[in-house]
Scaffold this motif. Structure first.
Motif, PDB file in Angstrom:
ATOM      1  N   ASP A 232      -0.045   2.521  -8.991  1.00 25.12           N
ATOM      2  CA  ASP A 232      -1.075   1.641  -9.536  1.00 25.12           C
ATOM      3  C   ASP A 232      -1.260   0.463  -8.586  1.00 25.12           C
ATOM      4  OD1 ASP A 232       1.357   0.455  -9.982  1.00 25.12           O
ATOM      5  OD2 ASP A 232       1.008  -0.034 -12.060  1.00 25.12           O
ATOM      6  N   GLY A 233      -2.299  -0.282  -8.808  1.00 22.80           N
ATOM      7  CA  GLY A 233      -2.561  -1.415  -7.926  1.00 22.80           C
ATOM      8  C   GLY A 233      -3.622  -1.088  -6.903  1.00 22.80           C
ATOM      9  N   THR A 234      -3.753  -1.966  -5.941  1.00 22.33           N
ATOM     10  CA  THR A 234      -4.785  -1.861  -4.913  1.00 22.33           C
ATOM     11  C   THR A 234      -4.134  -1.620  -3.560  1.00 22.33           C
ATOM     12  OG1 THR A 234      -6.070  -3.486  -6.156  1.00 22.33           O
ATOM     13  CG2 THR A 234      -6.746  -3.059  -3.878  1.00 22.33           C
ATOM     14  N   PRO A 235      -4.605  -0.608  -2.826  1.00 19.81           N
ATOM     15  CA  PRO A 235      -4.020  -0.393  -1.498  1.00 19.81           C
ATOM     16  C   PRO A 235      -4.394  -1.512  -0.539  1.00 19.81           C
ATOM     17  CG  PRO A 235      -5.840   1.130  -1.880  1.00 19.81           C
ATOM     18  CD  PRO A 235      -5.640   0.371  -3.151  1.00 19.81           C
ATOM     19  N   SER A 236      -3.443  -1.889   0.291  1.00 17.64           N
ATOM     20  CA  SER A 236      -3.681  -2.887   1.320  1.00 17.64           C
ATOM     21  C   SER A 236      -4.026  -2.162   2.612  1.00 17.64           C
ATOM     22  CB  SER A 236      -2.420  -3.732   1.523  1.00 17.64           C
ATOM     23  OG  SER A 236      -2.555  -4.544   2.662  1.00 17.64           O
ATOM     24  N   LEU A 237      -4.965  -2.687   3.358  1.00 20.55           N
ATOM     25  CA  LEU A 237      -5.329  -2.082   4.631  1.00 20.55           C
ATOM     26  C   LEU A 237      -4.324  -2.425   5.724  1.00 20.55           C
ATOM     27  CD1 LEU A 237      -9.183  -2.614   4.586  1.00 20.55           C
ATOM     28  CD2 LEU A 237      -7.889  -0.577   3.959  1.00 20.55           C
TER      29      LEU A 237
ATOM     30  N   TRP B 139       2.804  -2.551   7.534  1.00 19.48           N
ATOM     31  CA  TRP B 139       4.014  -3.266   7.887  1.00 19.48           C
ATOM     32  C   TRP B 139       3.903  -4.761   7.582  1.00 19.48           C
ATOM     33  CZ3 TRP B 139       8.067  -0.218   8.556  1.00 19.48           C
ATOM     34  CH2 TRP B 139       7.843   1.100   8.948  1.00 19.48           C
ATOM     35  N   SER B 140       3.090  -5.088   6.605  1.00 20.64           N
ATOM     36  CA  SER B 140       2.998  -6.484   6.154  1.00 20.64           C
ATOM     37  C   SER B 140       4.035  -6.794   5.084  1.00 20.64           C
ATOM     38  CB  SER B 140       1.610  -6.773   5.593  1.00 20.64           C
ATOM     39  OG  SER B 140       0.643  -6.659   6.588  1.00 20.64           O
ATOM     40  N   TYR B 141       4.368  -5.796   4.261  1.00 22.28           N
ATOM     41  CA  TYR B 141       5.348  -5.970   3.196  1.00 22.28           C
ATOM     42  C   TYR B 141       6.658  -5.252   3.532  1.00 22.28           C
ATOM     43  CZ  TYR B 141       0.807  -6.492   0.854  1.00 22.28           C
ATOM     44  OH  TYR B 141      -0.486  -6.828   0.525  1.00 22.28           O
TER      45      TYR B 141
ATOM     46  N   LYS C  77       7.974 -11.232   0.166  1.00 21.06           N
ATOM     47  CA  LYS C  77       6.683 -10.588  -0.107  1.00 21.06           C
ATOM     48  C   LYS C  77       6.798  -9.373  -1.020  1.00 21.06           C
ATOM     49  CE  LYS C  77       4.449 -11.912   4.210  1.00 21.06           C
ATOM     50  NZ  LYS C  77       3.806 -11.419   5.428  1.00 21.06           N
ATOM     51  N   ALA C  78       7.725  -8.475  -0.736  1.00 16.14           N
ATOM     52  CA  ALA C  78       7.809  -7.208  -1.461  1.00 16.14           C
ATOM     53  C   ALA C  78       8.399  -7.418  -2.849  1.00 16.14           C
ATOM     54  CB  ALA C  78       8.644  -6.211  -0.680  1.00 16.14           C
ATOM     55  N   THR C  79       7.793  -6.755  -3.833  1.00 18.15           N
ATOM     56  CA  THR C  79       8.236  -6.903  -5.221  1.00 18.15           C
ATOM     57  C   THR C  79       8.667  -5.586  -5.854  1.00 18.15           C
ATOM     58  OG1 THR C  79       5.938  -6.667  -5.953  1.00 18.15           O
ATOM     59  CG2 THR C  79       6.769  -8.909  -5.631  1.00 18.15           C
ATOM     60  N   LYS C  80       8.252  -4.478  -5.277  1.00 15.78           N
ATOM     61  CA  LYS C  80       8.560  -3.161  -5.849  1.00 15.78           C
ATOM     62  C   LYS C  80       8.398  -2.111  -4.763  1.00 15.78           C
ATOM     63  CE  LYS C  80       5.975  -0.193  -8.843  1.00 15.78           C
ATOM     64  NZ  LYS C  80       5.128  -0.035 -10.022  1.00 15.78           N
ATOM     65  N   VAL C  81       9.182  -1.025  -4.867  1.00 15.13           N
ATOM     66  CA  VAL C  81       9.098   0.083  -3.912  1.00 15.13           C
ATOM     67  C   VAL C  81       9.073   1.394  -4.692  1.00 15.13           C
ATOM     68  CG1 VAL C  81      10.278   1.323  -2.065  1.00 15.13           C
ATOM     69  CG2 VAL C  81      10.337  -1.172  -2.106  1.00 15.13           C
ATOM     70  N   VAL C  82       8.137   2.275  -4.338  1.00 15.22           N
ATOM     71  CA  VAL C  82       8.127   3.645  -4.851  1.00 15.22           C
ATOM     72  C   VAL C  82       8.363   4.554  -3.651  1.00 15.22           C
ATOM     73  CG1 VAL C  82       6.824   5.433  -6.049  1.00 15.22           C
ATOM     74  CG2 VAL C  82       6.545   3.028  -6.710  1.00 15.22           C
TER      75      VAL C  82
ATOM     76  N   TYR D 130       5.116  -2.621  -2.599  1.00 15.15           N
ATOM     77  CA  TYR D 130       4.208  -3.520  -3.308  1.00 15.15           C
ATOM     78  C   TYR D 130       4.488  -4.976  -2.987  1.00 15.15           C
ATOM     79  CZ  TYR D 130       2.591   0.158  -6.453  1.00 15.15           C
ATOM     80  OH  TYR D 130       2.021   1.289  -6.977  1.00 15.15           O
ATOM     81  N   SER D 131       3.419  -5.745  -3.035  1.00 16.05           N
ATOM     82  CA  SER D 131       3.486  -7.188  -3.078  1.00 16.05           C
ATOM     83  C   SER D 131       2.545  -7.587  -4.207  1.00 16.05           C
ATOM     84  CB  SER D 131       3.045  -7.810  -1.752  1.00 16.05           C
ATOM     85  OG  SER D 131       3.110  -9.220  -1.843  1.00 16.05           O
TER      86      SER D 131
END
Length: 154
Positions: free
Chosen positions: A43-48, A51-53, A80-85, A137-138
């Motif tokens: 879920d959420g919005t993909p970031s373009l 390697w930012s998070y 920055k990172a809050t969750k990982v799948v 995720y961020s």
């Protein structure tokens, strides 16, 4: 003189238009597996950005007596990172293509995660690898990183 010049031009054109073809010995097998099902759990919005998070990923495979051990690790930037799948795929090279033998999914509600799995029916005479798909995720945005272990011939 004109005849000699035209002969030279024809020879030059023949050499410039000729091509040499070589057979490639180590052609990488193709991965024709369908990974679209991963997005059902995202879920959420993909970031373009990439390697930012995500800071690092590691993927490894070893096989002992027909049992594969696959390990994967991902670390996001703590601020920055809050969750990982994490999706892990044990793959076998067969008939010029990669086939998924097993898949594993993990969700970590923090900026990092590590997983290890065993698969006990790897026949000899094939090449194996681990394909990992990380969604880091961020907040409500995520970036998607795909990484592979080294190929392992057994």
């Amino acid at each position: 003189m004109k005849k000699w010049l035209s002969v030279v031009l024809v020879v030059v054109m023949c050499f410039s238009l000729s091509m040499t073809a070589f057979a490639e010995d180590d052609i990488e097998p193709v991965d024709n597996n369908d990974y679209s099902w991963e997005l059902e759990n995202i879920d959420g919005t993909p970031s373009l950005a990439r390697w930012s998070y995500t800071s690092t990923t590691t993927q490894a495979i070893s096989i002992n007596n027909g049992t594969a051990t696959v390990t994967a690790s991902v670390t996001g930037y703590r601020d920055k990172a809050t969750k990982v799948v994490m999706y892990m795929y044990l793959q076998q090279s067969k008939n010029d293509g990669w086939t998924n033998l097993a898949s594993y999914t993990h969700t970590f509600n923090k900026y990092y995660g590590t997983a290890e799995h065993y698969y006990s029916t790897c026949p000899r005479g094939y090449t194996y690898r681990l394909r990992c798909s990380y969604y880091v995720y961020s907040g409500s945005q995520y970036e998607h990183i795909i990484a592979y272990s080294n190929n392992y011939s057994y």
